[in-house]
Design a protein around this motif. Sequence first.
Motif, PDB file in Angstrom:
ATOM      1  N   PRO A 102       0.823  -1.323  -0.089  1.00  0.00           N
ATOM      2  CA  PRO A 102       0.033  -0.050   0.012  1.00  0.00           C
ATOM      3  C   PRO A 102       0.734   1.176   0.076  1.00  0.00           C
ATOM      4  O   PRO A 102       1.815   1.475   0.629  1.00  0.00           O
ATOM      5  CB  PRO A 102      -0.816  -0.180   1.136  1.00  0.00           C
ATOM      6  N   GLN A 103       0.349   2.143  -0.757  1.00  0.00           N
ATOM      7  CA  GLN A 103       1.076   3.809  -0.912  1.00  0.00           C
ATOM      8  C   GLN A 103       0.289   4.360   0.396  1.00  0.00           C
ATOM      9  O   GLN A 103      -0.740   3.923   0.591  1.00  0.00           O
ATOM     10  CB  GLN A 103       0.871   4.201  -2.333  1.00  0.00           C
ATOM     11  N   MET A 104       0.934   5.465   0.854  1.00  0.00           N
ATOM     12  CA  MET A 104       0.086   6.454   1.825  1.00  0.00           C
ATOM     13  C   MET A 104       0.457   7.653   1.676  1.00  0.00           C
ATOM     14  O   MET A 104       1.800   8.145   1.249  1.00  0.00           O
ATOM     15  CB  MET A 104       0.748   5.908   3.356  1.00  0.00           C
ATOM     16  N   GLU A 105      -0.636   8.330   1.737  1.00  0.00           N
ATOM     17  CA  GLU A 105      -0.748   9.762   1.688  1.00  0.00           C
ATOM     18  C   GLU A 105      -1.267  10.334   3.034  1.00  0.00           C
ATOM     19  O   GLU A 105      -2.187   9.775   3.443  1.00  0.00           O
ATOM     20  CB  GLU A 105      -1.521  10.375   0.543  1.00  0.00           C
ATOM     21  N   ASN A 106      -0.642  11.583   3.418  1.00  0.00           N
ATOM     22  CA  ASN A 106      -0.958  12.019   4.617  1.00  0.00           C
ATOM     23  C   ASN A 106      -1.679  13.433   4.399  1.00  0.00           C
ATOM     24  O   ASN A 106      -1.032  14.364   3.614  1.00  0.00           O
ATOM     25  CB  ASN A 106      -0.015  12.160   5.615  1.00  0.00           C
ATOM     26  N   MET A 107      -2.658  14.011   4.905  1.00  0.00           N
ATOM     27  CA  MET A 107      -3.208  14.997   4.830  1.00  0.00           C
ATOM     28  C   MET A 107      -3.802  15.845   6.183  1.00  0.00           C
ATOM     29  O   MET A 107      -3.954  14.998   6.958  1.00  0.00           O
ATOM     30  CB  MET A 107      -4.666  15.039   4.053  1.00  0.00           C
ATOM     31  N   THR A 108      -3.608  17.050   5.993  1.00  0.00           N
ATOM     32  CA  THR A 108      -4.019  17.732   7.370  1.00  0.00           C
ATOM     33  C   THR A 108      -5.184  18.762   7.151  1.00  0.00           C
ATOM     34  O   THR A 108      -5.095  19.398   5.958  1.00  0.00           O
ATOM     35  CB  THR A 108      -2.857  18.592   7.986  1.00  0.00           C
ATOM     36  N   ILE A 109      -6.481  18.822   7.836  1.00  0.00           N
ATOM     37  CA  ILE A 109      -7.541  19.391   7.728  1.00  0.00           C
ATOM     38  C   ILE A 109      -7.822  20.291   8.746  1.00  0.00           C
ATOM     39  O   ILE A 109      -7.371  19.742  10.174  1.00  0.00           O
ATOM     40  CB  ILE A 109      -8.697  18.933   7.152  1.00  0.00           C
ATOM     41  N   LYS A 110      -8.542  21.372   8.656  1.00  0.00           N
ATOM     42  CA  LYS A 110      -9.064  21.792  10.074  1.00  0.00           C
ATOM     43  C   LYS A 110     -10.054  21.114  10.718  1.00  0.00           C
ATOM     44  O   LYS A 110     -10.783  20.307  10.252  1.00  0.00           O
ATOM     45  CB  LYS A 110      -9.724  23.345   9.636  1.00  0.00           C
ATOM     46  N   LYS A 111      -9.948  21.135  11.932  1.00  0.00           N
ATOM     47  CA  LYS A 111     -10.872  20.061  13.017  1.00  0.00           C
ATOM     48  C   LYS A 111     -12.253  20.429  12.473  1.00  0.00           C
ATOM     49  O   LYS A 111     -13.133  19.598  12.877  1.00  0.00           O
ATOM     50  CB  LYS A 111     -10.623  20.621  14.331  1.00  0.00           C
ATOM     51  N   ASP A 112     -12.856  21.833  12.084  1.00  0.00           N
ATOM     52  CA  ASP A 112     -14.230  21.894  11.552  1.00  0.00           C
ATOM     53  C   ASP A 112     -14.600  21.074  10.822  1.00  0.00           C
ATOM     54  O   ASP A 112     -15.873  20.734  10.440  1.00  0.00           O
ATOM     55  CB  ASP A 112     -14.446  23.235  11.548  1.00  0.00           C
ATOM     56  N   PHE A 113     -13.618  20.718   9.914  1.00  0.00           N
ATOM     57  CA  PHE A 113     -14.289  19.753   8.708  1.00  0.00           C
ATOM     58  C   PHE A 113     -14.172  18.341   8.960  1.00  0.00           C
ATOM     59  O   PHE A 113     -14.501  17.697   7.995  1.00  0.00           O
ATOM     60  CB  PHE A 113     -13.069  20.202   7.394  1.00  0.00           C
ATOM     61  N   ILE A 114     -13.405  17.738  10.255  1.00  0.00           N
ATOM     62  CA  ILE A 114     -13.725  16.371  10.408  1.00  0.00           C
ATOM     63  C   ILE A 114     -14.976  15.667  10.175  1.00  0.00           C
ATOM     64  O   ILE A 114     -15.203  14.749   9.530  1.00  0.00           O
ATOM     65  CB  ILE A 114     -13.118  16.086  11.665  1.00  0.00           C
ATOM     66  N   GLY A 115     -15.936  16.430  10.543  1.00  0.00           N
ATOM     67  CA  GLY A 115     -17.307  15.933  10.465  1.00  0.00           C
ATOM     68  C   GLY A 115     -18.109  15.867   9.178  1.00  0.00           C
ATOM     69  O   GLY A 115     -18.471  14.703   8.491  1.00  0.00           O
ATOM     70  N   ALA A 116     -17.672  16.819   8.461  1.00  0.00           N
ATOM     71  CA  ALA A 116     -17.952  16.723   6.929  1.00  0.00           C
ATOM     72  C   ALA A 116     -17.440  15.749   6.140  1.00  0.00           C
ATOM     73  O   ALA A 116     -18.061  15.076   5.385  1.00  0.00           O
ATOM     74  CB  ALA A 116     -17.618  18.095   6.289  1.00  0.00           C
ATOM     75  N   VAL A 117     -16.067  15.287   6.670  1.00  0.00           N
ATOM     76  CA  VAL A 117     -15.492  14.445   5.797  1.00  0.00           C
ATOM     77  C   VAL A 117     -15.890  12.861   6.324  1.00  0.00           C
ATOM     78  O   VAL A 117     -16.155  12.101   5.296  1.00  0.00           O
ATOM     79  CB  VAL A 117     -13.866  14.225   6.148  1.00  0.00           C
ATOM     80  N   ILE A 118     -16.326  12.712   7.452  1.00  0.00           N
ATOM     81  CA  ILE A 118     -16.785  11.487   7.780  1.00  0.00           C
ATOM     82  C   ILE A 118     -18.367  11.525   7.571  1.00  0.00           C
ATOM     83  O   ILE A 118     -18.569  10.246   7.011  1.00  0.00           O
ATOM     84  CB  ILE A 118     -16.776  11.279   9.406  1.00  0.00           C
ATOM     85  N   GLY A 119     -18.911  12.488   7.540  1.00  0.00           N
ATOM     86  CA  GLY A 119     -20.533  12.443   7.316  1.00  0.00           C
ATOM     87  C   GLY A 119     -21.363  11.816   8.438  1.00  0.00           C
ATOM     88  O   GLY A 119     -20.897  11.117   9.131  1.00  0.00           O
ATOM     89  N   PRO A 120     -22.736  11.946   8.060  1.00  0.00           N
ATOM     90  CA  PRO A 120     -23.474  11.479   9.193  1.00  0.00           C
ATOM     91  C   PRO A 120     -23.394   9.831   9.024  1.00  0.00           C
ATOM     92  O   PRO A 120     -23.609   9.298   8.226  1.00  0.00           O
ATOM     93  CB  PRO A 120     -24.905  11.821   8.760  1.00  0.00           C
ATOM     94  N   GLY A 121     -23.036   9.425  10.523  1.00  0.00           N
ATOM     95  CA  GLY A 121     -23.063   7.890  10.469  1.00  0.00           C
ATOM     96  C   GLY A 121     -21.776   7.498   9.876  1.00  0.00           C
ATOM     97  O   GLY A 121     -21.986   6.190   9.549  1.00  0.00           O
ATOM     98  N   GLY A 122     -20.801   8.318   9.410  1.00  0.00           N
ATOM     99  CA  GLY A 122     -19.869   7.522   8.594  1.00  0.00           C
ATOM    100  C   GLY A 122     -20.068   7.405   7.139  1.00  0.00           C
ATOM    101  O   GLY A 122     -19.350   6.620   6.394  1.00  0.00           O
ATOM    102  N   LYS A 123     -21.086   8.106   6.514  1.00  0.00           N
ATOM    103  CA  LYS A 123     -21.605   7.621   5.307  1.00  0.00           C
ATOM    104  C   LYS A 123     -20.866   8.304   4.309  1.00  0.00           C
ATOM    105  O   LYS A 123     -20.506   7.402   3.379  1.00  0.00           O
ATOM    106  CB  LYS A 123     -23.056   8.425   5.076  1.00  0.00           C
ATOM    107  N   VAL A 124     -20.038   9.478   4.398  1.00  0.00           N
ATOM    108  CA  VAL A 124     -19.336   9.919   3.444  1.00  0.00           C
ATOM    109  C   VAL A 124     -17.753   9.233   3.374  1.00  0.00           C
ATOM    110  O   VAL A 124     -17.476   8.781   2.090  1.00  0.00           O
ATOM    111  CB  VAL A 124     -18.929  11.314   3.677  1.00  0.00           C
ATOM    112  N   ILE A 125     -17.475   8.914   4.313  1.00  0.00           N
ATOM    113  CA  ILE A 125     -16.217   8.133   4.452  1.00  0.00           C
ATOM    114  C   ILE A 125     -16.174   6.850   4.003  1.00  0.00           C
ATOM    115  O   ILE A 125     -15.491   6.235   3.247  1.00  0.00           O
ATOM    116  CB  ILE A 125     -15.219   8.394   5.676  1.00  0.00           C
ATOM    117  N   GLN A 126     -17.188   6.130   4.439  1.00  0.00           N
ATOM    118  CA  GLN A 126     -17.405   4.715   3.974  1.00  0.00           C
ATOM    119  C   GLN A 126     -17.717   4.670   2.461  1.00  0.00           C
ATOM    120  O   GLN A 126     -17.416   3.835   1.673  1.00  0.00           O
ATOM    121  CB  GLN A 126     -18.582   4.102   4.777  1.00  0.00           C
TER     122      GLN A 126
END
Length: 731
Positions: free
Chosen positions: A557-581
């Motif tokens: 596996p290749q790996m990439e690291n990113m840093t985002i503002k804390k306020d965006f964590i919920g948006a990336v994860i999505g409700p119930g983890g829907k977006v990230i899944q």
Amino acid sequence: MMNVKEKTLTLPDGREIKIETGKLARQAHGSVMVSMGKMRMLATVVSNHSPKEGIDFLPLTVDYREKFAADGRFPGGFFKREARPSTNEILTMRLVDRVLRPLFPKNYHHETQIMIQLMSHDPEVMPDAFAGLAASACLAVSDIPFSGPISEVRVGRLNGEFVINPSLEDLENCDIDLMVGASKESVVMVEGEMKEVSEDEMIEAIAFAHEAIKAQCDLQLALAEEVESAYPKREVAVVEINEEIYNKVKEEAYQKLYDIAKKGTAKHERSAAFALILDEILEGLSEEEKEENGGLYKSYFYKIQKDAVRNLVLDEGIRLDGRSTTDIRPIACEVDLLPSTHGSGLFTRGETQALSTVTLGTSLDDNIVDDVSLVGKEKFYLHYNFPPFSTGEARPIRGTSRREIGHGNLAQRALKDMITDDCKYTVRVVSEVLESNGSSSMATVCSGTMALMDAGVPMKAPVSGIAMGLITDPDTGKYAVLSDILGDEDFLGDMDFKVTGTDKGITACQMDIKIQGLTYEILSNALNQSKEGRLHILGKLTDTIDASRDNVKDHAPQMENMTIKKDFIGAVIGPGGKVIQELQAKTDTTITITEDGDFGKIEILGTNPEGMKAAIAKIEAITFEPNVGDIFDAKVVSIQDYGAFVEIAPGTQGLLHISEITWERLKSMEGVYNEGDDVRVKLLAIDAKTKKLKLSAKALLEKPEGYVERERKPRPQGDRNKRNDRRNDKK
């Protein structure tokens, strides 16, 4: 009811160590409470008064446990109680056992159990450094025969200065972390890790620790003198040697054993030849004599065998496999042996062979450490497996043995600091010992080094390891230090000293002494001889692979690291983890997000480069945050009478008003743009409430010469009120 005795030792830095007996666990044969700061450690010992029949060894059990209540915490797991010992507890048990065991009388075969319990935890005191003191102190105040006292201390080097028993916080900044066990007279055990230090620096650290141990031994002796039960010690039955049988066995076997040892044969061939001599001796006995004294014949035979092998080394410098004292066995190295692993390395040295594999993962694969005194995560860890076939045996496998945990920990300590800080991955190394005839843990270090470099894990330098042995004759003062010892030499010798390191210095060590009175001269010679052997082995490794590969393998596996503002964590994860899944499923990646202060750290792991790019693009779109004054290459999405909506980033649109397209006044949008046209725009403003974007194309164009901005006169308030009334009437 209680006859409490206590003694206190004040350390040079002002800290106090107190040992107390007579208050707790009074039915044990010996018990003490050791204190420093808020740390309280209870140690007890019980030894049966009758020897265990049918054995010729000391049945000693050392148990060390850290109680979660000692830190005001609940144990993890469903049952909410302490269960099997943790890795840290097992390693502490081994440290104590290895120091105590050689100091009991050789013919003391009474079942003995030492239990050490952390009852109160102090975050400023690392309790494992006091377990040896506690165990020895409870023996000192008992009537159990013991050639002590001993103690153990941890020595660290912080900013160039040696420190005894540093705190966990200070230890993290030390370049030496060494646990030393010793009596007043000599060092018995050394184990620890270093950051490429020299042999002389290591000896200096051991000597510094020994001085602190001497004071702790005096403390125990002072306490024991005030305890009635400590003296006299139990009498140990003296086993008389049957001179007639001993001389008979020696006459028949010694020279034959000496000659076989001198031939330089392989392990199984040599063992068979030794066994044949014993069979010939036993066959010459009558059935009656065999039944009555067969055990003595065997016991004396093994003692004479040991003497023959040791004398061959001391007198002629010849070892069981024909080598000299400094020779290293033939070495073969290979990498990329297993096509589906992320990295693999095979190391064969004589009749010892280890195959190591590397697996790369994300922070989800970190090893969670949740003990009383240690809490955290390990991004690098090593597991060592020692199957019975590696020594040609068949026996049941009942979980991971304490020996496997100890050997794996030594190899892990040897390698962990040589992985660079910028390594993105969580790394797991697994060593499978396929053959064993001496120092499989050092073979694990060598194969592990090659596997890490084969996997493309960035390393500061490759690491090799060697096991040193010692044979002494106390009567003549002769001794021989052996490089790269065999299993039989470990068993028959007086020392097992494992040393690992790079070409710059030592990274880890483990030393067990089976005799009393090891001098610093012998220790220095052993370390210097080990350096020569270690560098020889390192040369064989680097002939095969001399540095980490530039990239991980195609299937890794290749790996990439990113840093985002804390306020965006919920948006990336999505409700119930829907977006990230959904994102992981569409891009075939593994995405982890961890909160770190005001930011979120994202790890994206995958084997498909296109999928990883898509995942990165989606996260960038979700977390996109434009700033006033930024310039974008946008695309026209839709056209309205009053302007055009353009997309400046995936999912982010803004209005390019008809008045902001060009410096000329446009009467309509007809023919100005088509959907899909590219346009370069500048962000003029962001509405504080609605977050709508105001964009301009003309701001990037040169203002025409003589251009005069049309003055806009504000409408009178009355006109505005009339207009609003008309709108309301229409509604």
